[in-house]
Write a protein that holds these residues in place. Structure first.
Motif, PDB file in Angstrom:
ATOM      1  N   LYS A  76       0.833  -1.213   0.000  1.00  0.00           N
ATOM      2  CA  LYS A  76       0.000   0.000   0.000  1.00  0.00           C
ATOM      3  C   LYS A  76       0.866   1.261   0.000  1.00  0.00           C
ATOM      4  O   LYS A  76       0.532   2.261  -0.648  1.00  0.00           O
ATOM      5  CB  LYS A  76      -0.935  -0.002   1.201  1.00  0.00           C
ATOM      6  N   LEU A  77       1.978   1.220   0.732  1.00  0.00           N
ATOM      7  CA  LEU A  77       2.899   2.358   0.718  1.00  0.00           C
ATOM      8  C   LEU A  77       3.412   2.620  -0.695  1.00  0.00           C
ATOM      9  O   LEU A  77       3.451   3.769  -1.159  1.00  0.00           O
ATOM     10  CB  LEU A  77       4.081   2.090   1.662  1.00  0.00           C
ATOM     11  N   LYS A 113       2.036   1.691  -3.516  1.00  0.00           N
ATOM     12  CA  LYS A 113       0.943   2.087  -4.407  1.00  0.00           C
ATOM     13  C   LYS A 113       0.725   3.595  -4.338  1.00  0.00           C
ATOM     14  O   LYS A 113       0.593   4.268  -5.370  1.00  0.00           O
ATOM     15  CB  LYS A 113      -0.341   1.349  -4.029  1.00  0.00           C
ATOM     16  N   ASP A 114       0.701   4.134  -3.107  1.00  0.00           N
ATOM     17  CA  ASP A 114       0.558   5.588  -2.967  1.00  0.00           C
ATOM     18  C   ASP A 114       1.779   6.323  -3.509  1.00  0.00           C
ATOM     19  O   ASP A 114       1.654   7.392  -4.109  1.00  0.00           O
ATOM     20  CB  ASP A 114       0.352   5.958  -1.495  1.00  0.00           C
ATOM     21  N   LEU A 115       2.943   5.739  -3.300  1.00  0.00           N
ATOM     22  CA  LEU A 115       4.162   6.359  -3.813  1.00  0.00           C
ATOM     23  C   LEU A 115       4.107   6.493  -5.329  1.00  0.00           C
ATOM     24  O   LEU A 115       4.565   7.492  -5.891  1.00  0.00           O
ATOM     25  CB  LEU A 115       5.388   5.540  -3.405  1.00  0.00           C
ATOM     26  N   SER A 116       3.521   5.514  -6.017  1.00  0.00           N
ATOM     27  CA  SER A 116       3.440   5.556  -7.481  1.00  0.00           C
ATOM     28  C   SER A 116       2.667   6.777  -7.964  1.00  0.00           C
ATOM     29  O   SER A 116       2.929   7.308  -9.048  1.00  0.00           O
ATOM     30  CB  SER A 116       2.792   4.272  -8.016  1.00  0.00           C
ATOM     31  N   VAL A 117       1.707   7.245  -7.142  1.00  0.00           N
ATOM     32  CA  VAL A 117       0.967   8.469  -7.476  1.00  0.00           C
ATOM     33  C   VAL A 117       1.889   9.682  -7.351  1.00  0.00           C
ATOM     34  O   VAL A 117       1.901  10.568  -8.210  1.00  0.00           O
ATOM     35  CB  VAL A 117      -0.264   8.626  -6.553  1.00  0.00           C
ATOM     36  N   LEU A 118       2.670   9.704  -6.290  1.00  0.00           N
ATOM     37  CA  LEU A 118       3.550  10.849  -6.039  1.00  0.00           C
ATOM     38  C   LEU A 118       4.695  10.939  -7.040  1.00  0.00           C
ATOM     39  O   LEU A 118       5.200  12.033  -7.303  1.00  0.00           O
ATOM     40  CB  LEU A 118       4.118  10.755  -4.619  1.00  0.00           C
ATOM     41  N   LEU A 119       5.115   9.803  -7.581  1.00  0.00           N
ATOM     42  CA  LEU A 119       6.257   9.807  -8.499  1.00  0.00           C
ATOM     43  C   LEU A 119       5.986  10.629  -9.747  1.00  0.00           C
ATOM     44  O   LEU A 119       6.914  11.030 -10.452  1.00  0.00           O
ATOM     45  CB  LEU A 119       6.619   8.370  -8.887  1.00  0.00           C
ATOM     46  N   GLU A 120       4.714  10.890 -10.025  1.00  0.00           N
ATOM     47  CA  GLU A 120       4.358  11.689 -11.197  1.00  0.00           C
ATOM     48  C   GLU A 120       4.547  13.178 -10.937  1.00  0.00           C
ATOM     49  O   GLU A 120       4.456  13.998 -11.851  1.00  0.00           O
ATOM     50  CB  GLU A 120       2.905  11.414 -11.590  1.00  0.00           C
ATOM     51  N   ASN A 121       4.777  13.552  -9.674  1.00  0.00           N
ATOM     52  CA  ASN A 121       4.939  14.953  -9.306  1.00  0.00           C
ATOM     53  C   ASN A 121       6.407  15.357  -9.320  1.00  0.00           C
ATOM     54  O   ASN A 121       7.304  14.514  -9.351  1.00  0.00           O
ATOM     55  CB  ASN A 121       4.340  15.195  -7.912  1.00  0.00           C
ATOM     56  N   SER A 122       6.623  16.657  -9.271  1.00  0.00           N
ATOM     57  CA  SER A 122       7.992  17.174  -9.311  1.00  0.00           C
ATOM     58  C   SER A 122       8.647  17.028  -7.947  1.00  0.00           C
ATOM     59  O   SER A 122       8.087  17.432  -6.927  1.00  0.00           O
ATOM     60  CB  SER A 122       7.981  18.658  -9.711  1.00  0.00           C
ATOM     61  N   TRP A 123       9.843  16.450  -7.935  1.00  0.00           N
ATOM     62  CA  TRP A 123      10.628  16.362  -6.714  1.00  0.00           C
ATOM     63  C   TRP A 123      11.380  17.669  -6.515  1.00  0.00           C
ATOM     64  O   TRP A 123      11.798  18.315  -7.473  1.00  0.00           O
ATOM     65  CB  TRP A 123      11.614  15.198  -6.806  1.00  0.00           C
ATOM     66  N   ILE A 124      11.562  18.043  -5.251  1.00  0.00           N
ATOM     67  CA  ILE A 124      12.245  19.283  -4.912  1.00  0.00           C
ATOM     68  C   ILE A 124      13.607  18.934  -4.317  1.00  0.00           C
ATOM     69  O   ILE A 124      13.678  18.144  -3.367  1.00  0.00           O
ATOM     70  CB  ILE A 124      11.421  20.097  -3.893  1.00  0.00           C
ATOM     71  N   PRO A 125      14.687  19.497  -4.840  1.00  0.00           N
ATOM     72  CA  PRO A 125      16.006  19.203  -4.259  1.00  0.00           C
ATOM     73  C   PRO A 125      16.062  19.623  -2.801  1.00  0.00           C
ATOM     74  O   PRO A 125      15.501  20.647  -2.411  1.00  0.00           O
ATOM     75  CB  PRO A 125      16.960  20.050  -5.107  1.00  0.00           C
ATOM     76  N   ARG A 127      12.250  12.560  15.063  1.00  0.00           N
ATOM     77  CA  ARG A 127      12.113  12.145  13.660  1.00  0.00           C
ATOM     78  C   ARG A 127      11.816  10.656  13.566  1.00  0.00           C
ATOM     79  O   ARG A 127      12.474   9.826  14.203  1.00  0.00           O
ATOM     80  CB  ARG A 127      13.377  12.497  12.883  1.00  0.00           C
ATOM     81  N   ILE A 128      10.823  10.340  12.732  1.00  0.00           N
ATOM     82  CA  ILE A 128      10.414   8.963  12.466  1.00  0.00           C
ATOM     83  C   ILE A 128      10.669   8.635  10.994  1.00  0.00           C
ATOM     84  O   ILE A 128      10.345   9.440  10.110  1.00  0.00           O
ATOM     85  CB  ILE A 128       8.906   8.770  12.772  1.00  0.00           C
ATOM     86  N   HIS A 129      11.246   7.470  10.732  1.00  0.00           N
ATOM     87  CA  HIS A 129      11.459   6.980   9.365  1.00  0.00           C
ATOM     88  C   HIS A 129      10.580   5.755   9.107  1.00  0.00           C
ATOM     89  O   HIS A 129      10.561   4.814   9.912  1.00  0.00           O
ATOM     90  CB  HIS A 129      12.922   6.562   9.165  1.00  0.00           C
ATOM     91  N   ILE A 130       9.887   5.765   7.974  1.00  0.00           N
ATOM     92  CA  ILE A 130       9.162   4.581   7.496  1.00  0.00           C
ATOM     93  C   ILE A 130       9.643   4.319   6.070  1.00  0.00           C
ATOM     94  O   ILE A 130       9.259   5.021   5.127  1.00  0.00           O
ATOM     95  CB  ILE A 130       7.644   4.800   7.526  1.00  0.00           C
ATOM     96  N   PRO A 131      10.538   3.345   5.895  1.00  0.00           N
ATOM     97  CA  PRO A 131      11.046   3.045   4.546  1.00  0.00           C
ATOM     98  C   PRO A 131       9.931   2.541   3.631  1.00  0.00           C
ATOM     99  O   PRO A 131       9.047   1.787   4.062  1.00  0.00           O
ATOM    100  CB  PRO A 131      12.083   1.951   4.800  1.00  0.00           C
ATOM    101  N   ILE A 132       9.983   2.972   2.379  1.00  0.00           N
ATOM    102  CA  ILE A 132       9.034   2.502   1.361  1.00  0.00           C
ATOM    103  C   ILE A 132       9.764   1.658   0.323  1.00  0.00           C
ATOM    104  O   ILE A 132       9.328   0.566  -0.024  1.00  0.00           O
ATOM    105  CB  ILE A 132       8.322   3.695   0.695  1.00  0.00           C
TER     106      ILE A 132
END
Length: 245
Positions: free
Chosen positions: A20-21, A23-35, A123-128
């Motif tokens: 599920k993580l 799957k949601d990431l695949s939606v975000l990958l279409e957006n512009s990443w910010i350095p 800070r919390i990390h959740i690897p995808i």
């Protein structure tokens, strides 16, 4: 009596759905990443997508809180599982970002400013997505964080990251403010007494870089934080100057 070991990291018992993580990431990958803004600290491609930001501004990846109200960005509404994960944490959210470490990237050893649990911010990390060739070194120890796991890292300690694999390393990274709910979570895994101000200190270069990035960020009303860091820098230089030789 043996001295209690301070807590620099925790792997919580929480486990999130890797599929599920992603799957949601695949939606975000279409957006512009910010350095990432701290360009002096890394080599290669280190990028972010904000999910919580001041006034919901999806172009603002700055992690420190400020006087503007933090709100979900429009991107989060497209990611129901990521929203569910973030909402499962019952502490005030200071920021929530997707951070991507590209292939071949190296984040140089550095320390962050007052971002340990004992500072009331954490800070919390959740690897995808990750790979076996990612090396995250915190306080001299390598942490292997796998997709769907949930980790606390005290980034007041010196830490570095490198990705020598052939795919990007992508984490959901949440900064939170300590409260009674988070106390119960943290103290179930480590003694309360192990969360005290660590002996780790920011180096002169780290303080200088932090001040530069705060000023460069252009966020409102950061002057008090900058002022405090400049005082710390002055004290550090004075202690070095007056140290026995």
């Amino acid at each position: 009596m043996a001295k209690m070991k301070l807590t620099s990291h925790i792997k919580f018992d929480l486990k999130f759905d890797e599929e599920k993580l992603q799957k949601d990431l695949s939606v975000l990958l279409e957006n512009s990443w910010i350095p990432h803004f701290n360009k002096n600290n890394y080599e290669g491609e280190w990028q972010a997508i904000p999910l919580y930001a001041p006034d919901g501004d999806q172009k603002n990846i700055f992690a420190l809180g400020n006087d503007k109200s933090l709100k979900p960005t429009p991107l989060l509404s497209q990611c129901p599982y990521l929203e569910e994960v973030i909402n499962s944490f019952k502490f005030p959210i200071l920021s929530a970002r997707i951070l991507k470490l590209g292939v071949g990237v190296h984040i140089k050893p550095h320390q962050d400013h007052e971002l340990g649990y004992e500072d009331n911010n954490f800070r919390i990390h959740i690897p995808i997505i990750t790979n076996e060739h990612v090396r995250f070194i915190l306080n001299g120890e390598r942490l292997i964080m796998l997709p769907g796991e949930c980790w606390y890292t005290n980034v007041n300690y010196t830490h570095s990251v490198s990705n020598k694999g052939d795919i990007a390393r992508i984490h959901l990274v949440i900064d939170g403010e300590r409260n009674a709910w988070s106390d119960q979570l943290f103290f179930s895994k480590a003694p309360k007494e192990s969360f005290v101000k660590s002996p780790a200190k920011m180096t002169e270069n780290t303080i200088i870089r932090t001040i530069e990035e705060l000023k460069r960020s252009g966020l409102d009303k950061k002057s008090e934080l900058v002022k405090n860091l400049e005082v710390d820098l002055k004290k550090l230089r004075s202690s070095i100057k007056n140290a026995p030789r």
